[in-house]
Design an enzyme around this catalytic site. Structure first.
Site: not given
Ligand SMILES: NC(=O)c1ccc[n+]([C@@H]2O[C@H](COP(=O)([O-])OP(=O)(O)OC[C@H]3O[C@@H](n4cnc5c(N)ncnc54)[C@H](O)[C@@H]3O)[C@@H](O)[C@H]2O)c1
Length: 430
Positions: A31, A118, A148, A150, A244-246, A252, A255
Site C-alpha cells: 500500500d 472495479t 465480496l 463488507e 435485496f428486497l428489504k 450506500g 460500491c
C-alpha cells in the site's frame, strides 16, 4: 503454491491477501499508506471485517506488508490490483490509482496482472494497449472482479457464488483459475470487457432491486399495505428470490452508488441514456430524506429538537462510512436546526460530523431525545425495545429506517413507531 503481490491494503486487498495466504500462497501486500503498513506489520488490523484478524494472525510468514513496489513485485507470478476507484464529480470512477500501479510495473516485467478493482468495461483493453506500447507484451492481463460484501468479506471470498475471469488469452485465465480451484465454485471464463461488465451490472441490478422495493414501500404507505409482507410474498417466487428486497433508507457504501453511477455514465459516454439507472439513483437519494418528513409529522419543527441517530456505518458488520445514509440524514437534521446525538458500535464519524455529539450506548444516545432514527440495523438497536429506553426518552418517537423492530411490540411499550412502508395505526396519526 504461487508468489502473489496485492496492490492495495483496503477491504478488498487485505481480504484477498489474507485469504490467498490462508490457502497456502506466499503473499506480499503493498500500500502507499505507510501508517497502514506499519499497523499491519505490528499485527493491528486497520479495518473492521469479521474473521480477518484471525486470518492475519495465523498467516505467519506467508503474508508480508510493504510500501515498496520492488519488494512486492520481486518474484511475483501474479499481481492483483485492489486499489480504490472512487467516484469523481462526473460520476465516472477515478482510475488514477489503477494507472499508477500499471505505470509502476518495471520494464521487462513478466507476470500476470490481475484487475480486482472495479473498473468500467473497456479499461482492460486500454491497459493492454498501454502495456503493449511500453514493450510489456509478454505480461498477461486478466480481469477478475471481486464480489465480496463488507461485513461478510472473508466468507464471501472463501465461499463465492462464482468467480469471474476475463482474459485475452485462455492460458492467462487458467493461471488465475488455478488459484480458486480449492474453493470449489463455478468459475466463469469470459472476455475481458464482459467480466468488467458483469461486475457493474451485478451491482446495478442489486441496487435496482433496493430502489424498486423502496418505491413499493412508498406506495404501501399510501394504501395501507405492509412492505415486509409484500416483499416476502414477492421473494417466494422462485423467479425472483428473497434477496435485496428489504425496504429501508436506501443503499450506500463504497460500491453500489459508485458502480451504478459508473454504469450510467459509461452508457452516457457511449451515447446511450440508461433511464432505469437514473431513476434508481434518484429514488435512493429521496429515500434518505423521507425520514425528515416522518419526524416532522410527529415533532413539528425540528429546530432545537434532540434527535438520536442510531447506527452510522452504511450497513451492520462494517465500520465503512463511505456514502453512508447516516451522513445525509445527520446533515439534513442539522440543517433543520436539530441537535443530533449519534451512536455506532464501530464506525467513527467524529471527523465527518463535527457538529454531532456521540454516545457510547444506544441508551445514552436516546436519553432525553425527542426521537430516535434507526439508520443501521446493528443488533444493539433491539435495546430500544425496552421499558428503560421508553423511560429514557423525552418523547418516545422511533423512526425505524430499517424495519428492524416489531411495530406491535414497540407500540405496546408505548412508543410512537414508524417503519418504512408499514401501516401506521390511526391513533398515531392523530
Ligand atoms: N469494498 C468493497 O466492498 C468492494 C467489493 C468489491 C469490489 N470493490 C472494489 O475493489 C476496489 C478496492 O476497494 P476497497 O474498498 O478495498 O478500497 P479501499 O479504499 O478500502 O482500499 C484501497 C487501498 O488502495 C491503496 N492504494 C492506492 N493507490 C495505491 C497504489 N498505487 N499501490 C498500492 N496501494 C494503493 C489505498 O491507500 C487504500 O488503502 C475498488 O475498485 C472497489 O470498487 C470493493
Amino acid at each position: 503454491m504461487s508468489r502473489i503481490a496485492v496492490f492495495g491494503a483496503g477491504y478488498v486487498g487485505l481480504v484477498t491477501g489474507a485469504c490467498f495466504a490462508d490457502l497456502g500462497h506466499d503473499v506480499v501486500v503493498r500500500d502507499v499508506l505507510s501508517d497502514r503498513i506499519d499497523e499491519l506489520r505490528a499485527g493491528r488490523v486497520p479495518i473492521h471485517e469479521p474473521g480477518l484478524d484471525e486470518l492475519l494472525a495465523r498467516a505467519g510468514g506467508r503474508l508480508r506488508f510493504t510500501v515498496d513496489v520492488g519488494e512486492a513485485l520481486d518474484g511475483a507470478e501474479l499481481v492483483f490490483v485492489a486499489v480504490g476507484t472512487p467516484p469523481t464529480y462526473s460520476g465516472d470512477p477515478d482510475l488514477s490509482a489503477v494507472w499508477t500501479v500499471v505505470d509502476e510495473l518495471p520494464a521487462g516485467a513478466d507476470t500476470t496482472l490481475v484487475m480486482k478493482s472495479t473498473v468500467p468495461p473497456g479499461t482492460g483493453e486500454k491497459v493492454r494497449r498501454a502495456l503493449d506500447t511500453r514493450g510489456l507484451g509478454d505480461l498477461a492481463y486478466v480481469s477478475n472482479p471481486e464480489f465480496l460484501a463488507e461485513g461478510t468479506a472473508v466468507r464471501d471470498f472463501m465461499q463465492p457464488d462464482r468467480v469471474v475471469i476475463g482474459a485475452f488469452e485462455p492460458d492467462h485465465a487458467e493461471r488465475v483459475a488455478r488459484l480458486y480451484e480449492p474453493l470449489s465454485t463455478t468459475i466463469l471464463r469470459t472476455d475481458v470487457a464482459s467480466a468488467e461488465m458483469i461486475k457493474l451490472a451485478s451491482n446495478a441490478f442489486l441496487s435496482t432491486r433496493i430502489s424498486f422495493i423502496n418505491e413499493i414501500a412508498s406506495v404501501c404507505e399510501l394504501v395501507g399495505a405492509d412492505v415486509v409482507d409484500v416483499a416476502e410474498g414477492i421473494g417466494l417466487d422462485h423467479r425472483l428470490g428473497p434477496h435485496f428486497l428489504k425496504a429501508g433508507l436506501g443503499f450506500g457504501g463504497s460500491c453500489f452508488p459508485k458502480d451504478v453511477s459508473a454504469l450510467k455514465q459509461l452508457a452516457g459516454n457511449s451515447g446511450y441514456h440508461f433511464q432505469l439507472l437514473a431513476a434508481v439513483i434518484e429514488v435512493n437519494e429521496l429515500q434518505r430524506r423521507r425520514v425528515i418528513q416522518k419526524l416532522q409529522k410527529h415533532l413539528g419543527d425540528l429546530h432545537g429538537k434532540e434527535i438520536a441517530v442510531l447506527g452510522l456505518a452504511f450497513k451492520p458488520g462494517t465500520d465503512d462510512l463511505r456514502e453512508a445514509p447516516s451522513l445525509v440524514i445527520a446533515a439534513r437534521l442539522l440543517a433543520e436546526g436539530a441537535d443530533v446525538r449519534a451512536w455506532d458500535p464501530v464506525a467513527d464519524a467524529r471527523a465527518l460530523l463535527p457538529e454531532v455529539t456521540f454516545a457510547s450506548t444506544v441508551l445514552d444516545a436516546v436519553r432525553e431525545a425527542d426521537a430516535a432514527v434507526i439508520v443501521t440495523e446493528w443488533p444493539e438497536v433491539s435495546e430500544l425495545a425496552t421499558p428503560e429506553a421508553y423511560a429514557a426518552m423525552r418523547r418516545p418517537v422511533i423512526v425505524d429506517g430499517r424495519n428492524t423492530l416489531d411495530p406491535e411490540s414497540m407500540r405496546e411499550l408505548g412508543f410512537v413507531y414508524e417503519g418504512v412502508g408499514r401501516p401506521v395505526p390511526v391513533e398515531v396519526e392523530r
